[in-house]
Design a protein around this motif. Structure first.
Motif, PDB file in Angstrom:
ATOM      1  N   ARG A 464     -18.226  41.967  30.007  1.00  0.00           N
ATOM      2  CA  ARG A 464     -18.787  40.718  29.489  1.00  0.00           C
ATOM      3  C   ARG A 464     -17.953  40.175  28.333  1.00  0.00           C
ATOM      4  O   ARG A 464     -17.705  38.966  28.242  1.00  0.00           O
ATOM      5  CB  ARG A 464     -20.229  40.969  29.050  1.00  0.00           C
ATOM      6  N   ALA A 465     -17.486  41.063  27.433  1.00  0.00           N
ATOM      7  CA  ALA A 465     -16.677  40.625  26.291  1.00  0.00           C
ATOM      8  C   ALA A 465     -15.332  40.070  26.746  1.00  0.00           C
ATOM      9  O   ALA A 465     -14.848  39.067  26.199  1.00  0.00           O
ATOM     10  CB  ALA A 465     -16.469  41.797  25.329  1.00  0.00           C
ATOM     11  N   LEU A 466     -14.715  40.709  27.731  1.00  0.00           N
ATOM     12  CA  LEU A 466     -13.440  40.204  28.256  1.00  0.00           C
ATOM     13  C   LEU A 466     -13.610  38.827  28.872  1.00  0.00           C
ATOM     14  O   LEU A 466     -12.770  37.934  28.689  1.00  0.00           O
ATOM     15  CB  LEU A 466     -12.880  41.180  29.290  1.00  0.00           C
ATOM     16  N   GLU A 467     -14.716  38.659  29.597  1.00  0.00           N
ATOM     17  CA  GLU A 467     -14.961  37.386  30.271  1.00  0.00           C
ATOM     18  C   GLU A 467     -15.311  36.287  29.273  1.00  0.00           C
ATOM     19  O   GLU A 467     -14.788  35.166  29.344  1.00  0.00           O
ATOM     20  CB  GLU A 467     -16.096  37.565  31.283  1.00  0.00           C
ATOM     21  N   THR A 468     -16.161  36.603  28.310  1.00  0.00           N
ATOM     22  CA  THR A 468     -16.617  35.609  27.337  1.00  0.00           C
ATOM     23  C   THR A 468     -15.492  35.147  26.423  1.00  0.00           C
ATOM     24  O   THR A 468     -15.374  33.952  26.106  1.00  0.00           O
ATOM     25  CB  THR A 468     -17.768  36.185  26.489  1.00  0.00           C
ATOM     26  N   ASN A 469     -14.650  36.083  25.988  1.00  0.00           N
ATOM     27  CA  ASN A 469     -13.588  35.767  25.027  1.00  0.00           C
ATOM     28  C   ASN A 469     -12.264  35.379  25.685  1.00  0.00           C
ATOM     29  O   ASN A 469     -11.296  35.095  24.979  1.00  0.00           O
ATOM     30  CB  ASN A 469     -13.359  36.977  24.109  1.00  0.00           C
ATOM     31  N   HIS A 470     -12.242  35.350  27.020  1.00  0.00           N
ATOM     32  CA  HIS A 470     -11.025  34.988  27.758  1.00  0.00           C
ATOM     33  C   HIS A 470      -9.815  35.773  27.233  1.00  0.00           C
ATOM     34  O   HIS A 470      -8.782  35.193  26.876  1.00  0.00           O
ATOM     35  CB  HIS A 470     -10.755  33.482  27.654  1.00  0.00           C
ATOM     36  N   VAL A 471      -9.986  37.079  27.162  1.00  0.00           N
ATOM     37  CA  VAL A 471      -8.936  37.947  26.631  1.00  0.00           C
ATOM     38  C   VAL A 471      -7.727  37.896  27.557  1.00  0.00           C
ATOM     39  O   VAL A 471      -7.838  38.190  28.751  1.00  0.00           O
ATOM     40  CB  VAL A 471      -9.453  39.389  26.478  1.00  0.00           C
ATOM     41  N   ARG A 472      -6.568  37.560  26.999  1.00  0.00           N
ATOM     42  CA  ARG A 472      -5.391  37.323  27.839  1.00  0.00           C
ATOM     43  C   ARG A 472      -4.808  38.607  28.404  1.00  0.00           C
ATOM     44  O   ARG A 472      -4.451  38.661  29.580  1.00  0.00           O
ATOM     45  CB  ARG A 472      -4.320  36.586  27.028  1.00  0.00           C
ATOM     46  N   TYR A 473      -4.700  39.637  27.558  1.00  0.00           N
ATOM     47  CA  TYR A 473      -4.049  40.879  27.997  1.00  0.00           C
ATOM     48  C   TYR A 473      -5.003  42.067  27.923  1.00  0.00           C
ATOM     49  O   TYR A 473      -5.783  42.198  26.973  1.00  0.00           O
ATOM     50  CB  TYR A 473      -2.816  41.183  27.134  1.00  0.00           C
ATOM     51  N   VAL A 474      -4.883  42.918  28.915  1.00  0.00           N
ATOM     52  CA  VAL A 474      -5.616  44.188  28.966  1.00  0.00           C
ATOM     53  C   VAL A 474      -4.620  45.294  29.271  1.00  0.00           C
ATOM     54  O   VAL A 474      -3.782  45.148  30.176  1.00  0.00           O
ATOM     55  CB  VAL A 474      -6.725  44.157  30.042  1.00  0.00           C
ATOM     56  N   ALA A 475      -4.692  46.380  28.517  1.00  0.00           N
ATOM     57  CA  ALA A 475      -3.827  47.542  28.755  1.00  0.00           C
ATOM     58  C   ALA A 475      -4.651  48.651  29.385  1.00  0.00           C
ATOM     59  O   ALA A 475      -5.672  49.074  28.824  1.00  0.00           O
ATOM     60  CB  ALA A 475      -3.193  48.021  27.450  1.00  0.00           C
ATOM     61  N   LEU A 476      -4.222  49.100  30.553  1.00  0.00           N
ATOM     62  CA  LEU A 476      -4.917  50.168  31.276  1.00  0.00           C
ATOM     63  C   LEU A 476      -3.962  51.331  31.519  1.00  0.00           C
ATOM     64  O   LEU A 476      -2.769  51.245  31.272  1.00  0.00           O
ATOM     65  CB  LEU A 476      -5.428  49.663  32.629  1.00  0.00           C
ATOM     66  N   ARG A 477      -4.510  52.403  32.024  1.00  0.00           N
ATOM     67  CA  ARG A 477      -3.727  53.527  32.532  1.00  0.00           C
ATOM     68  C   ARG A 477      -4.204  53.841  33.938  1.00  0.00           C
ATOM     69  O   ARG A 477      -5.362  53.580  34.279  1.00  0.00           O
ATOM     70  CB  ARG A 477      -3.894  54.765  31.641  1.00  0.00           C
ATOM     71  N   PRO A 478      -3.338  54.412  34.774  1.00  0.00           N
ATOM     72  CA  PRO A 478      -3.805  54.837  36.099  1.00  0.00           C
ATOM     73  C   PRO A 478      -4.976  55.796  35.963  1.00  0.00           C
ATOM     74  O   PRO A 478      -5.022  56.621  35.037  1.00  0.00           O
ATOM     75  CB  PRO A 478      -2.576  55.544  36.692  1.00  0.00           C
TER      76      PRO A 478
END
Length: 520
Positions: A464-478
């Motif tokens: 919800r926070a990513l969607e609401t704030n339109h966060v441009r970048y996300v860092a993940l790991r496999p």
């Protein structure tokens, strides 16, 4: 010669060369830590460790957020306040956590030296301090809350060394309340250790009223100081929320343990066993076995000479009880940093018990000290060389220049070119990008885990926070990098699915972090 006589003789006379030696020892400790935390040009090594979570908490508090209410944490808030005030004083600079680590390690080492010299011969006290700096604190260089609570507990023990008067016990109680403000379970363990020792000191019926007064002098200041330190947090989140996150949540969901190095070696034996794995086994056995061994030695001496123990070794009993209860507090969920942080009291007890009989065997005494000192010296040179070689990539970032491992350099340099200070950013499975790049986390739980610690509501909040704030970048790991239990291997599948549906894969960095960008 009794224990008390040995320590008294050890304190007599301080020639000039002894004072010079003491000054050199006191200065060598921060110098050694500095060489492992900074380059020779005062650029901080960017060390990724457990204290990264508390560093981010301090940054979030600086932005007006509150622990438990605005961001997740199940530890006591003391260490978050340390980083909050450090950043308030010096600014959100990359070198601030290293300075905190340096000052904390120096203070702990000096406290160890001061306390050890009052319970064992001078040479063994110095050796104990050196071993602590090199093998315990210097091995991790992690300013975690466990070290802060241990410092408060050791200071409490030092306060009651001259005598257990009600006023001194009250001061010790206040320090125990401070320890609980950093690690709630350590504070409880320390209070119980002091209470048991006071009860042991007053065994006769005639002394029971005095014992009860001292117990009250211990408990009431501890409770009062803890409440005063926690009052602001309680005012914003309430008793129910604080109790849930400090006590209910850890017992119910926080089951993290580090890999048992013995099991790792047995699994690989007889192939692919490295020196580091053997070294880990040795350290693991020492960490687990020293506490019961120290307690057994102490009880054996207690049975041999009850009067001597009561007259001269009550500080040893207090240290042993503290060490045992601190170990009991972490042994059910052992991680390396927890074991290291509770090991020191037991190490001091063991050396204090061994040092006195070795005075009558000078050759054995010198040989044992030489072996331990040589091991510490070699390890110190090795550790310093490794750290200085590892943190060799100097990079200028928004929070200042930092020395990075080569493995992480490409990621931070790329993000420095594609983000701006103050941007919203989400690093799902670590927290080391926020401070150097001056980025902000929009989610409630910053460090997601492939386990029951990441509750479904925390996962839903992240999406919800990513969607609401339109966060441009996300860092993940496999998923394979963060999965340690097959039974919980799909815990974070909803997050991976949502990111893949709304973000575009950008690239994978040498450290195996993946960068995803929001689709426009």
């Amino acid at each position: 010669m009794t224990f008390h006589d040995a320590v008294t003789i050890n304190r007599r006379g301080t020639p000039t060369f002894v004072r010079v030696y003491d000054i050199l020892l006191l200065l060598t400790i921060p110098a050694y830590l500095f060489l492992n935390l900074f380059t020779l040009h005062n650029i901080p090594h960017y060390i990724v460790s457990d204290d990264g979570l508390f560093i981010l908490d301090g940054l979030r508090m600086g932005a007006g957020q509150w622990i438990y209410r605005d961001f997740f944490q199940f530890n006591a808030p003391g260490i978050d306040y340390v980083f909050f005030f450090a950043f308030k004083l010096f600014g959100a600079r990359a070198w601030v956590p290293n300075l905190v680590t340096l000052l904390l390690g120096t203070s702990l080492s000096w406290m160890t030296l001061y306390l050890a010299r009052r319970i064992m011969p001078r040479s063994w006290a110095d050796l104990t301090t050196i071993l602590f700096v090199v093998f315990l604190y210097g091995r991790w260089l992690d300013a975690t809350h466990h070290w802060f609570s241990l410092f408060a507990i050791l200071l409490a023990i030092t306060v009651v060394l001259p005598d257990c008067s009600p006023s001194r016990i009250a001061i010790a109680g206040a320090l125990i309340g401070t320890a609980a403000f950093f690690t709630q379970t350590a504070g409880a363990a320390a209070w119980l250790a002091f209470a048991v020792t006071l009860f042991y000191e007053h065994t006769s019926a005639a002394m029971q009223p005095s014992m009860l007064r001292k117990q009250a002098s211990l408990f009431l200041p501890a409770a009062l100081v803890w409440y005063l330190l926690s009052a602001q947090t309680l005012n914003h989140v309430g008793w129910h929320t604080l109790w849930y996150f400090q006590f209910t949540f850890p017992q119910r969901y926080e089951l993290r343990v580090d890999d048992n190095p013995i099991a790792v070696v047995l699994r690989l034996f007889p192939h692919k066993i490295s020196f580091l794995q053997i070294e880990n086994v040795v350290f693991y056995l020492l960490l687990l076995c020293t506490t019961p061994v120290a307690l057994c030695v102490l009880l054996w001496k207690r049975l041999r000479n009850q009067a001597e123990l009561q007259a001269g070794q009550m500080p040893i009993l207090l240290l042993a009880t503290v060490g045992f209860l601190l170990m009991a507090e972490v042994v059910t969920r052992p991680t390396w940093i927890r074991l290291y942080a509770v090991f020191l009291p037991s190490l001091m007890v063991l050396f204090a018990m061994l040092a006195l009989p070795l005075r009558t065997r000078p050759r054995l005494n010198r040989l044992l000290m030489l072996v331990l000192l040589s091991a510490a010296t070699l390890s110190a040179f090795r550790q310093t060389s490794i750290n200085r070689a590892m943190y060799s990539s100097i990079t200028s970032l928004p929070a200042g220049e930092i020395a990075l491992p080569q493995l992480d350099t490409e990621e931070l340099r790329f993000l420095a070119q594609h983000t701006h200070p103050g941007d919203m950013f989400f690093q799902a499975f670590a927290v080391y990008l926020y401070l150097p790049l001056a980025l902000h986390s929009p989610v409630y739980m910053d460090y997601l885990r492939q386990s029951s610690v990441t509750r479904p509501e925390f996962l839903a909040n992240a999406v919800r926070a990513l969607e609401t704030n339109h966060v441009r970048y996300v860092a993940l790991r496999p998923a394979s990098d963060i999965t340690f239990s097959h039974a919980e291997s799909h815990h974070l599948d909803p997050l991976y699915s949502w990111v893949e549906a709304h973000y575009t894969f950008v690239q994978r960095f040498p450290n195996n972090e993946e960068l995803w960008e929001l689709r426009r």
